[in-house]
Write a protein that holds these residues in place. Structure first.
Motif, PDB file in Angstrom:
ATOM      1  N   ILE B  10       0.840  -1.207   0.000  1.00  0.00           N
ATOM      2  CA  ILE B  10       0.000   0.000   0.000  1.00  0.00           C
ATOM      3  C   ILE B  10       0.867   1.246   0.000  1.00  0.00           C
ATOM      4  O   ILE B  10       0.609   2.204  -0.741  1.00  0.00           O
ATOM      5  N   ALA B  11       1.916   1.204   0.848  1.00  0.00           N
ATOM      6  CA  ALA B  11       2.817   2.362   0.926  1.00  0.00           C
ATOM      7  C   ALA B  11       3.502   2.602  -0.423  1.00  0.00           C
ATOM      8  O   ALA B  11       3.651   3.746  -0.859  1.00  0.00           O
ATOM      9  N   ASN B  12       3.901   1.529  -1.087  1.00  0.00           N
ATOM     10  CA  ASN B  12       4.560   1.661  -2.396  1.00  0.00           C
ATOM     11  C   ASN B  12       3.597   2.206  -3.446  1.00  0.00           C
ATOM     12  O   ASN B  12       3.969   3.042  -4.267  1.00  0.00           O
ATOM     13  N   THR B  13       2.371   1.698  -3.401  1.00  0.00           N
ATOM     14  CA  THR B  13       1.358   2.186  -4.345  1.00  0.00           C
ATOM     15  C   THR B  13       1.140   3.675  -4.151  1.00  0.00           C
ATOM     16  O   THR B  13       1.115   4.458  -5.109  1.00  0.00           O
ATOM     17  N   ARG B  14       0.992   4.032  -2.883  1.00  0.00           N
ATOM     18  CA  ARG B  14       0.774   5.445  -2.573  1.00  0.00           C
ATOM     19  C   ARG B  14       1.939   6.294  -3.078  1.00  0.00           C
ATOM     20  O   ARG B  14       1.756   7.338  -3.695  1.00  0.00           O
ATOM     21  N   LYS B  15       3.141   5.826  -2.834  1.00  0.00           N
ATOM     22  CA  LYS B  15       4.337   6.566  -3.264  1.00  0.00           C
ATOM     23  C   LYS B  15       4.366   6.716  -4.783  1.00  0.00           C
ATOM     24  O   LYS B  15       4.732   7.773  -5.311  1.00  0.00           O
ATOM     25  N   SER B  16       3.943   5.674  -5.471  1.00  0.00           N
ATOM     26  CA  SER B  16       3.969   5.725  -6.943  1.00  0.00           C
ATOM     27  C   SER B  16       3.033   6.801  -7.483  1.00  0.00           C
ATOM     28  O   SER B  16       3.310   7.409  -8.516  1.00  0.00           O
ATOM     29  N   PHE B  17       1.929   7.052  -6.779  1.00  0.00           N
ATOM     30  CA  PHE B  17       1.006   8.104  -7.219  1.00  0.00           C
ATOM     31  C   PHE B  17       1.718   9.453  -7.285  1.00  0.00           C
ATOM     32  O   PHE B  17       1.497  10.248  -8.204  1.00  0.00           O
ATOM     33  N   PHE B  18       2.580   9.698  -6.291  1.00  0.00           N
ATOM     34  CA  PHE B  18       3.300  10.970  -6.263  1.00  0.00           C
ATOM     35  C   PHE B  18       4.465  10.952  -7.257  1.00  0.00           C
ATOM     36  O   PHE B  18       4.660  11.904  -8.003  1.00  0.00           O
ATOM     37  N   ASP B  19       5.206   9.857  -7.264  1.00  0.00           N
ATOM     38  CA  ASP B  19       6.355   9.746  -8.174  1.00  0.00           C
ATOM     39  C   ASP B  19       5.934   9.875  -9.632  1.00  0.00           C
ATOM     40  O   ASP B  19       6.635  10.486 -10.437  1.00  0.00           O
ATOM     41  N   GLN B  20       4.784   9.295  -9.967  1.00  0.00           N
ATOM     42  CA  GLN B  20       4.341   9.320 -11.362  1.00  0.00           C
ATOM     43  C   GLN B  20       3.478  10.536 -11.680  1.00  0.00           C
ATOM     44  O   GLN B  20       2.969  10.665 -12.786  1.00  0.00           O
ATOM     45  N   GLY B  21       3.294  11.405 -10.703  1.00  0.00           N
ATOM     46  CA  GLY B  21       2.605  12.670 -10.962  1.00  0.00           C
ATOM     47  C   GLY B  21       1.088  12.603 -10.999  1.00  0.00           C
ATOM     48  O   GLY B  21       0.442  13.534 -11.480  1.00  0.00           O
ATOM     49  N   TYR B  22       0.525  11.501 -10.507  1.00  0.00           N
ATOM     50  CA  TYR B  22      -0.947  11.426 -10.492  1.00  0.00           C
ATOM     51  C   TYR B  22      -1.523  12.325  -9.407  1.00  0.00           C
ATOM     52  O   TYR B  22      -2.589  12.901  -9.560  1.00  0.00           O
ATOM     53  N   LEU B  23      -0.813  12.381  -8.270  1.00  0.00           N
ATOM     54  CA  LEU B  23      -1.273  13.180  -7.136  1.00  0.00           C
ATOM     55  C   LEU B  23      -0.220  14.179  -6.705  1.00  0.00           C
ATOM     56  O   LEU B  23       0.981  13.955  -6.907  1.00  0.00           O
ATOM     57  N   ASP B  24      -0.669  15.278  -6.115  1.00  0.00           N
ATOM     58  CA  ASP B  24       0.275  16.267  -5.580  1.00  0.00           C
ATOM     59  C   ASP B  24       0.045  16.482  -4.075  1.00  0.00           C
ATOM     60  O   ASP B  24      -0.717  15.747  -3.448  1.00  0.00           O
ATOM     61  N   GLU B  25       0.726  17.530  -3.512  1.00  0.00           N
ATOM     62  CA  GLU B  25       0.725  17.755  -2.056  1.00  0.00           C
ATOM     63  C   GLU B  25      -0.663  17.922  -1.460  1.00  0.00           C
ATOM     64  O   GLU B  25      -0.835  17.728  -0.254  1.00  0.00           O
ATOM     65  N   GLN B  26      -1.641  18.313  -2.277  1.00  0.00           N
ATOM     66  CA  GLN B  26      -2.975  18.508  -1.725  1.00  0.00           C
ATOM     67  C   GLN B  26      -3.531  17.192  -1.171  1.00  0.00           C
ATOM     68  O   GLN B  26      -4.242  17.178  -0.173  1.00  0.00           O
ATOM     69  N   PHE B  27      -3.164  16.084  -1.802  1.00  0.00           N
ATOM     70  CA  PHE B  27      -3.619  14.782  -1.312  1.00  0.00           C
ATOM     71  C   PHE B  27      -3.037  14.517   0.084  1.00  0.00           C
ATOM     72  O   PHE B  27      -3.716  13.999   0.967  1.00  0.00           O
ATOM     73  N   ILE B  28      -1.777  14.916   0.263  1.00  0.00           N
ATOM     74  CA  ILE B  28      -1.119  14.772   1.566  1.00  0.00           C
ATOM     75  C   ILE B  28      -1.823  15.648   2.603  1.00  0.00           C
ATOM     76  O   ILE B  28      -2.014  15.258   3.750  1.00  0.00           O
ATOM     77  N   GLN B  29      -2.227  16.846   2.192  1.00  0.00           N
ATOM     78  CA  GLN B  29      -2.957  17.745   3.078  1.00  0.00           C
ATOM     79  C   GLN B  29      -4.244  17.059   3.549  1.00  0.00           C
ATOM     80  O   GLN B  29      -4.597  17.150   4.724  1.00  0.00           O
ATOM     81  N   LEU B  30      -4.930  16.383   2.649  1.00  0.00           N
ATOM     82  CA  LEU B  30      -6.155  15.661   3.016  1.00  0.00           C
ATOM     83  C   LEU B  30      -5.836  14.549   4.010  1.00  0.00           C
ATOM     84  O   LEU B  30      -6.569  14.333   4.978  1.00  0.00           O
ATOM     85  N   GLU B  31      -4.736  13.856   3.772  1.00  0.00           N
ATOM     86  CA  GLU B  31      -4.329  12.781   4.690  1.00  0.00           C
ATOM     87  C   GLU B  31      -4.053  13.343   6.082  1.00  0.00           C
ATOM     88  O   GLU B  31      -4.367  12.713   7.099  1.00  0.00           O
ATOM     89  N   GLU B  32      -3.498  14.545   6.129  1.00  0.00           N
ATOM     90  CA  GLU B  32      -3.203  15.176   7.423  1.00  0.00           C
ATOM     91  C   GLU B  32      -4.472  15.546   8.172  1.00  0.00           C
ATOM     92  O   GLU B  32      -4.451  15.754   9.380  1.00  0.00           O
ATOM     93  N   LEU B  33      -5.579  15.650   7.459  1.00  0.00           N
ATOM     94  CA  LEU B  33      -6.841  16.006   8.093  1.00  0.00           C
ATOM     95  C   LEU B  33      -7.595  14.775   8.587  1.00  0.00           C
ATOM     96  O   LEU B  33      -8.660  14.881   9.178  1.00  0.00           O
ATOM     97  N   GLN B  34      -7.042  13.608   8.302  1.00  0.00           N
ATOM     98  CA  GLN B  34      -7.670  12.353   8.699  1.00  0.00           C
ATOM     99  C   GLN B  34      -7.127  11.944  10.061  1.00  0.00           C
ATOM    100  O   GLN B  34      -5.944  12.086  10.312  1.00  0.00           O
ATOM    101  N   ASP B  35      -8.010  11.485  10.950  1.00  0.00           N
ATOM    102  CA  ASP B  35      -7.552  11.002  12.252  1.00  0.00           C
ATOM    103  C   ASP B  35      -8.579  10.007  12.793  1.00  0.00           C
ATOM    104  O   ASP B  35      -9.474   9.602  12.064  1.00  0.00           O
TER     105      ASP B  35
END
Lengths: 181, 150
Positions: B10-35
C-alpha cells in the motif's frame, strides 16, 4: 488586585472561546475540506453553499441582527470568489456596506491568482485573499491574526469598562482592524 | 508477516502516485486532516469527487455536442471541474483541464475536443488507481490494528 485577575480571566476566556467561522462555497468538495480544515484548527464552523444563504444566516436579509446572540456570533467569514448568483466579491461588498456586519473580517478564497482581482478584494475591505486549495498553514495564520484582533479588542473593552466602573456602562465599539496581508 | 507485506504494498502504491505525478501535495494535506475521529476522510472526499465529476463530465459531454460550441460555457464548466480536481490533488487531471481551458480561450474547437478526451482518460485512470488503493487500505485496516492482539 482582584479586578486585575478578573480582567485577565476575561481575556483568557475570550482567547480560549472557540471562534466561529462562516464558510461559503458552492463546491461540496471544497465545503467538506474547508469545514475539516477549520475544525482541526479548533474553530466552530458553519458552512453554506451560497452568498444569499450566508446573508440569511447573518440575519442581513431578514433585517434581524442574529449576530447579537453570542452563540451565533460570527468571528470570521471565508468565501469562495467564483460562485453562481452572488459572487464572493459581491458578498464582501454587502457585508462591508452593512452597519451591523462590517466589523466581521472577510477572507476571499480563489483558485485564480489574478493581481487585479486580489487588489480589488483588498480595497473592498477583505482581510486576506487565499489561493485554493486552502491549506492548514493558511488557516493557522488566519487564526493567529483574528485572535490577535479579538484579543486586542477584548483587552481594550475590559480596560475601558474598568475605567467606567462607577458610571453607567455603554459598551465600547471596537475600532476596525485592517490586518496586513 | 502477510499484513506487513500488504502495508508495504500500500505504501509503495501510494508513493507511486506521487512519483508518477498522479497526485500532488494537496492529497497529503487531506491525509493530514484524517484522524481517529475522521478515519475515512480522504476516501470520503475522493468519493465526493467521483460523484461531482460524473455530473461535470456529463454536462461537458452535452455542451460539446452543441453547434456552435459555447466556449464561455465550456470554460466555466471546466473551471469547476478543475477546482474539484485541484481540491483532491489530482495533478494530471488538473493539467489536462488547464490545457482544455487554453483551447477554449483560443476558441479552438478541435483542440477542445482532443484535450477533453485526455481529461477523461486521466480522470478514469486516476479513479481506477484510487479505488484499488482504498480497497487495499480497507482490507488491512489502520496500521495500529495490525499490532493489537485479537
Amino acid at each position: 488586585m482582584e479586578t486585575m485577575n478578573i480582567a485577565c480571566d476575561q481575556l483568557r476566556s475570550a482567547n480560549s472561546k472557540e471562534l466561529h467561522v462562516l464558510a461559503v462555497d458552492d463546491s461540496n468538495i471544497d465545503r467538506k475540506v474547508i469545514e475539516r480544515l477549520l475544525k482541526v484548527s479548533s474553530f466552530k464552523v458553519t458552512v453554506v453553499d451560497s452568498g444569499s444563504r450566508a446573508l440569511q444566516y447573518l440575519g442581513l436579509e431578514d433585517d434581524k441582527n442574529s449576530a447579537q446572540f453570542d452563540d451565533l456570533k460570527v468571528n470570521l467569514i471565508m468565501t469562495d470568489y467564483s460562485m453562481p448568483g452572488m459572487t464572493g466579491f459581491e458578498l464582501l461588498k454587502k457585508i462591508k456596506n452593512s452597519s451591523t456586519l462590517r466589523e466581521i473580517p472577510v477572507v476571499i478564497m480563489s483558485s485564480e491568482n489574478i493581481l487585479t482581482r486580489i487588489d480589488r478584494c483588498l480595497e473592498e475591505g477583505a482581510e486576506d485573499y487565499l489561493l485554493k486549495p486552502v491549506k492548514l498553514s493558511d488557516v493557522r495564520r488566519l487564526k493567529d491574526s483574528i485572535l490577535k484582533s479579538e484579543g486586542d479588542d477584548e483587552f481594550r473593552q475590559i480596560e475601558s469598562q474598568k475605567r467606567k466602573r462607577n458610571d453607567d456602562r455603554s459598551p465600547q465599539k471596537p475600532t476596525p482592524k485592517l490586518a496586513r496581508l | 508477516m502477510e499484513r506487513n507485506q500488504m502495508h508495504r504494498q500500500i505504501a509503495n502504491t501510494r508513493k507511486s502516485f506521487f512519483d508518477q505525478g498522479y497526485l500532488d501535495e494537496q492529497f497529503i494535506q487531506l491525509e493530514e486532516l484524517q484522524d481517529n475521529s475522521n478515519p475515512n476522510f480522504v476516501e470520503e472526499v475522493v468519493t465526493l469527487f467521483y460523484r461531482d465529476s460524473a455530473r461535470f463530465l456529463h454536462n461537458l459531454d452535452q455542451a460539446l455536442e452543441k453547434r456552435p460550441l459555447d466556449f464561455n460555457k465550456l470554460d466555466s464548466l471546466m473551471h469547476q471541474f478543475k477546482g474539484s480536481s485541484s481540491s483532491i490533488g489530482a495533478k494530471k487531471v488538473k493539467t489536462e483541464c488547464t490545457n482544455f481551458r487554453a483551447y477554449c480561450n483560443a476558441q479552438n474547437a478541435e483542440g477542445c475536443k482532443r484535450t477533453y478526451q485526455q481529461v477523461k482518460r486521466e480522470y478514469t485512470t486516476l479513479k481506477k488507481k484510487l479505488e484499488a488503493y482504498f480497497q487495499m487500505s480497507r482490507q488491512v485496516g489502520p496500521i495500529e490494528m495490525a499490532c493489537r492482539p485479537r
